[in-house]
Enzyme design. Sequence first.
Site, short mmCIF file in Angstrom:
data_model
loop_
_atom_site.label_atom_id
_atom_site.label_comp_id
_atom_site.label_asym_id
_atom_site.label_seq_id
_atom_site.Cartn_x
_atom_site.Cartn_y
_atom_site.Cartn_z
N PHE A 201 -35.69 47.68 2.01
CA PHE A 201 -36.78 47.54 3.14
C PHE A 201 -37.99 47.82 2.33
CE2 PHE A 201 -39.47 47.99 6.79
CZ PHE A 201 -39.39 47.06 7.46
N ASP B 290 -40.57 52.09 -4.62
CA ASP B 290 -41.23 52.09 -3.36
C ASP B 290 -40.76 53.54 -2.61
OD1 ASP B 290 -41.48 52.10 -0.21
OD2 ASP B 290 -40.76 50.07 -0.28
N LYS C 231 -46.29 56.39 4.97
CA LYS C 231 -45.66 57.25 6.18
C LYS C 231 -46.46 58.61 6.11
CE LYS C 231 -41.21 54.81 6.78
NZ LYS C 231 -41.52 54.48 8.02
C1 LIG Z 1 -39.25 52.25 2.07
C2 LIG Z 1 -40.20 51.53 3.04
N1 LIG Z 1 -41.11 50.57 2.35
C3 LIG Z 1 -41.99 50.15 3.07
C4 LIG Z 1 -41.85 50.35 4.47
C5 LIG Z 1 -42.97 49.61 5.21
O1 LIG Z 1 -43.82 50.40 5.83
P1 LIG Z 1 -45.07 50.13 6.97
O2 LIG Z 1 -44.02 49.80 8.22
O3 LIG Z 1 -45.99 51.16 6.96
O4 LIG Z 1 -45.54 48.73 6.77
C6 LIG Z 1 -41.11 51.06 5.06
C7 LIG Z 1 -40.96 51.33 6.44
O5 LIG Z 1 -40.01 51.69 7.18
C8 LIG Z 1 -40.05 51.66 4.21
O6 LIG Z 1 -39.25 52.57 4.53
#
Ligand SMILES: Cc1ncc(COP(=O)(O)O)c(C=O)c1O
Length: 405
Positions: A141, A226, A255
């Site tokens: 994700f 990520d 986050k």
């Molecule tokens: C690993 C990872 N990358 C990207 C995101 C996306 O972040 P945002 O919701 O702040 O755009 C998330 C959100 O849950 C995530 O867990």
Amino acid sequence: MSVTQTPITRELFNEVILPIYAPAQFVPVKGQGSRVWDQHGKEYIDFAGGIAVTALGHCHPALVEALQKQSEQLWHLSNIYTNEPALRLAQKLTAATFADRVFFANSGAEANEAAFKLARYYATQKISPYKTKIIAFHHAFHGRTFFTVTVGGQPKYSDGFGPKPADIVHVPFNDLEAVKAVIDDHTCAIVVEPIQGEGGVTPATPEFLTGLRQLCDQHQALLVFDEVQTGMGRTGKLFAYEHSGVTPDILTTAKALGGGFPVSAMLTREAIAQVMTAGNHGTTFGGNPMACAVAEASLDIINDNQLLEGVEQRHQWFIDGLQEINQHYHLFTAIRGQGLLIGAQLTPEYAGRLRDIIQAAAEHGLLVLSAGSDVLRFTPSLIISEQDVQEGMAKLHRAIAQIIG
Ligand SMILES: Cc1ncc(COP(=O)(O)O)c(C=O)c1O
């Protein structure tokens, strides 16, 4: 409908908000530390922290002070000017990591969007215009912009919105042979979460990450970590890459960076950053002084050995509590994760009851999360007290007892 007459209730959500979320039936109005209260004054222990966001709990005094101070100083100027909080935060982030350069944005998706654009731009400018392939993983994700959701490994989130960005290949997570089968000299990047968060709290094995690093080096591809969910102390190190000894070329974080204030960052090395020029990427709010002031206060507290050791200690409290529950009910097949990113996988028998467990937990005064379709996820404050953990576990115990008897 007269706006002034309308009571602000959960029902109003169904009338005025785009129907893309299904929020709980209560409306939280206040938070302090690891406790939250709803409109009716009911108290909840918070084992969710947003979704791994409020890493120092709710309304941490140092963050409140940083925000208040900055809010009386300067709110916004745009990137036509730079500002002191952004420069200070960038300096501290680079000092604490492998990186030399920072791009600030507002969400995880936006930091990842920048990372993927940078990886492609670097490869096409430096090596070949055909070097655009991105390798990513099933169940990954990376956010909801169209590029990031397509790099994510859950087609249900990217289907139905028309033609997708091209040249993105997905293979099974933790399967190095599968990566070897698709990587070639047209590959510009491999994108990976050190622990898949939304996908089910699944850690990458150290051998997998080491292998990805070697494959990237062999094919002149960039390794993108990520760390939107794993970053900022969540796993017991400031960033999860420190556990593996594998250094990425680009890292994204969001986050917990702002402890609840929206801010994200993409970090990279000088040689890669240098390919970008004024005007070929940007965002209005990125590097906002208030966001950066709060993030700086947050980083100052989290980037501390004692705090990070405390995360390991709290990990054990959670594992002990979950194992005790499992001894009674045998509903978890695995309890996994690192630091305070913990997943408890439900047995096939109970997987269908995940929603019911989360709802029962809320009725008993506990906020918990899901990850994927069958994992109960815990991402509490990194400084949650032992008493809050014990009380929360007792509530979870009662909620599970209610569900499975
Ligand atoms: C690993 C990872 N990358 C990207 C995101 C996306 O972040 P945002 O919701 O702040 O755009 C998330 C959100 O849950 C995530 O867990």
